[in-house]
Design an enzyme around this catalytic site. Structure first.
Site, PDB file in Angstrom:
ATOM      1  N   CYS A  40      45.795  38.436  39.754  1.00  0.00           N
ATOM      2  CA  CYS A  40      44.876  37.757  40.864  1.00  0.00           C
ATOM      3  C   CYS A  40      45.969  36.718  41.811  1.00  0.00           C
ATOM      4  O   CYS A  40      45.640  36.620  42.650  1.00  0.00           O
ATOM      5  CB  CYS A  40      43.860  37.023  40.418  1.00  0.00           C
ATOM      6  SG  CYS A  40      42.973  37.961  39.059  1.00  0.00           S
ATOM      7  N   HIS A  97      37.782  47.393  32.495  1.00  0.00           N
ATOM      8  CA  HIS A  97      39.111  48.204  32.945  1.00  0.00           C
ATOM      9  C   HIS A  97      39.983  47.510  32.464  1.00  0.00           C
ATOM     10  O   HIS A  97      41.249  48.058  32.452  1.00  0.00           O
ATOM     11  CB  HIS A  97      39.251  47.719  34.435  1.00  0.00           C
ATOM     12  CG  HIS A  97      39.661  46.322  34.871  1.00  0.00           C
ATOM     13  ND1 HIS A  97      40.702  46.365  35.553  1.00  0.00           N
ATOM     14  CD2 HIS A  97      38.795  45.520  35.049  1.00  0.00           C
ATOM     15  CE1 HIS A  97      40.832  44.923  35.856  1.00  0.00           C
ATOM     16  NE2 HIS A  97      39.538  44.363  35.433  1.00  0.00           N
ATOM     17  N   ASN A 115      46.217  36.459  29.020  1.00  0.00           N
ATOM     18  CA  ASN A 115      46.831  37.734  30.010  1.00  0.00           C
ATOM     19  C   ASN A 115      48.134  37.643  30.345  1.00  0.00           C
ATOM     20  O   ASN A 115      48.920  38.718  30.689  1.00  0.00           O
ATOM     21  CB  ASN A 115      45.798  37.832  31.016  1.00  0.00           C
ATOM     22  CG  ASN A 115      45.614  36.308  31.784  1.00  0.00           C
ATOM     23  OD1 ASN A 115      45.308  35.532  31.127  1.00  0.00           O
ATOM     24  ND2 ASN A 115      45.874  36.450  32.929  1.00  0.00           N
ATOM     25  N   GLY A 143      34.650  41.188  34.248  1.00  0.00           N
ATOM     26  CA  GLY A 143      35.029  39.920  33.114  1.00  0.00           C
ATOM     27  C   GLY A 143      34.624  38.594  34.048  1.00  0.00           C
ATOM     28  O   GLY A 143      34.174  37.670  33.379  1.00  0.00           O
TER      29      GLY A 143
HETATM   30  N1  PLP Z   1      39.748  37.156  32.005  1.00  0.00           N
HETATM   31  C1  PLP Z   1      41.276  37.402  31.511  1.00  0.00           C
HETATM   32  C2  PLP Z   1      41.752  36.899  30.840  1.00  0.00           C
HETATM   33  C3  PLP Z   1      41.545  38.630  32.482  1.00  0.00           C
HETATM   34  O1  PLP Z   1      42.808  38.950  32.350  1.00  0.00           O
HETATM   35  C4  PLP Z   1      40.798  38.950  33.563  1.00  0.00           C
HETATM   36  C5  PLP Z   1      41.581  39.803  34.624  1.00  0.00           C
HETATM   37  O2  PLP Z   1      42.660  39.934  34.850  1.00  0.00           O
HETATM   38  C6  PLP Z   1      39.583  38.426  33.822  1.00  0.00           C
HETATM   39  C7  PLP Z   1      39.270  37.489  32.923  1.00  0.00           C
HETATM   40  C8  PLP Z   1      38.719  38.939  35.011  1.00  0.00           C
HETATM   41  O3  PLP Z   1      38.039  40.411  34.738  1.00  0.00           O
HETATM   42  P1  PLP Z   1      37.847  41.245  35.794  1.00  0.00           P
HETATM   43  O4  PLP Z   1      38.957  41.582  36.585  1.00  0.00           O
HETATM   44  O5  PLP Z   1      37.009  42.219  35.027  1.00  0.00           O
HETATM   45  O6  PLP Z   1      36.947  40.202  36.899  1.00  0.00           O
END
Ligand code: PLP
Length: 384
Positions: A325, A202, A152, A72
């Site tokens: 993160c 994922h 998220n 993502g």
């Molecule tokens: N965007 C949102 C809203 C997310 O929740 C996340 C992951 O937590 C990401 C982007 C990033 O995705 P990825 O883990 O596949 O890089």
């Protein structure tokens, strides 16, 4: 209960057995490189193009508008940085919102170092973007707006259709990070009116390390990396055939079974919410009514999210205190702060994110243990 109660599905999800099964043969006998001219290679190419067509059908777009990426984060970067750099002669102003994932916020900040101007739209107390504020930020030089579909941390659903309408009227490109929407909300790109949309495998029961970027035909981007002609040179690099087959299968399951899954998950979230708010003192909601079915974010006054997280982990209950993160840092969540909550409230927030695998027994077990944990911490806390 000796097993793991996994309530952190916004961080990642368990790979679906059907998805695993779909992928296995591409690690085994069908291991060809899709660029090779012989049978094994052509089989791999066919697998990729079938996956692309299947996804395009689900997202209501053309197969050539689907690009496979590594995650993502990468899709967000290509969409925002790629578009901004491609159209910088048209305008150098970018708008995003205060509650975006770091994959978007850090990309925008990085573009700031390259000379782009950026503005951040506020959210209201409920965590939903303030459309009047967003509109007031638009300038003649605004070239792209990026606002996420579902948050998220709180699950708050954003007014994507309204924003896409504004963008279309003003000739501004619109990207949405729909990473937390898959399997929970419609992903019909025409109905949403988006120019670009990010998905990450994922988060909907495919493995980690595979993402999708929908990019409307006619929107051009400067790529982030250079190499062969894979993915129309938007994302060069040998295609990950097993994961591409896997993400197509996962998306098919997520979308076809969405109604069934929402009907299973939503009442569990309601029970979790009802029990927490009625049985645990000084608990307040950070999740609005307009939220995805699986996410509940609650603040427990005077408590540290980290200590609750670690205590719950001792019981096998996995939750989060913010986005995955940023956990590990003790900075309060930028999302909860953007909603106008104070630092203490933000520090005391816990995110529960359910999935199709969550059971009612797990919800009851979680609330029972949470009550014990909070009582214990409050007994020894200097704040109370
Ligand atoms: N965007 C949102 C809203 C997310 O929740 C996340 C992951 O937590 C990401 C982007 C990033 O995705 P990825 O883990 O596949 O890089």
């Amino acid at each position: 209960m000796n097993k793991i109660v996994y309530l952190d599905n916004n961080a990642t999800t368990k790979t679906d057995n059907g998805v695993l099964e779909e992928m296995l043969k591409y690690f085994g006998e069908e291991y060809g490189n899709a660029s090779s001219q012989y049978t094994l290679g052509m089989n791999a190419r066919e697998t990729i193009e079938n996956a692309r067509s299947k996804i395009a059908g689900i997202l209501n777009c053309m197969p050539k508008e689907i690009f496979f990426t590594g995650c993502g984060t990468e899709s967000d970067n290509i969409a925002i940085a790629g578009t901004a750099r491609r159209y910088k002669n048209k305008g150098n102003h970018i708008i995003t919102s205060a509650i975006e994932h770091h994959a978007v916020l850090e990309t925008v900040k990085r573009l700031g170092k390259e000379g782009f101007e950026w503005s951040i739209a506020n959210v209201k107390e409920n965590g939903i973007v303030d459309l009047d504020h967003l509109k007031s930020l638009i300038k003649p030089t605004t070239v792209i707006i990026s606002v996420m579909y579902a948050n998220n941390e709180t699950g708050a659903i954003q007014p994507i259709h309204e924003i896409s309408t504004i963008c279309r009227e003003k000739g501004i490109y619109f990207h949405t990070d729909a990473v937390q929407a898959a399997g929970k909300l419609t992903l019909n790109t025409k109905e949403l009116g988006v120019d670009m949309m990010t998905l990450s495998g994922h988060k909907f029961h495919a493995p980690k390390g595979i993402g999708i970027l929908f990019k409307r035909n006619g929107v051009n981007v400067v790529p982030l990396t250079y190499g062969g002609h894979h993915e129309q040179s938007v994302r060069p690099g040998t295609e990950n055939v097993p994961y591409i087959a896997g993400i197509a299968k996962a998306l098919e399951i997520a979308v076809n079974d969405m109604e069934k899954h929402v009907a299973h998950i939503a009442p569990l979230k309601e029970k979790l919410k009802r029990r927490i708010l009625s049985e645990i003192e000084k608990s307040t909601l950070n999740t609005p009514d307009e939220s995805v079915c699986n996410t509940l974010n609650v603040s427990f006054s005077g408590l540290e999210g980290e200590s609750m997280l670690l205590s719950l982990d001792e019981y096998g209950i996995e939750v989060s205190t913010g986005s995955a993160c940023s956990s590990g840092s003790l900075e309060p969540s930028h999302v909860i702060l953007a909603m106008g909550r104070d630092h203490l409230t933000a520090h005391g927030s816990i995110r529960f994110s359910l999935s199709k695998y969550t059971t009612e027994e797990e919800i009851d077990y979680t609330v029972d243990r949470l009550k014990e944990v909070i009582e214990r911490i409050r007994r020894i806390s200097p704040y109370k």
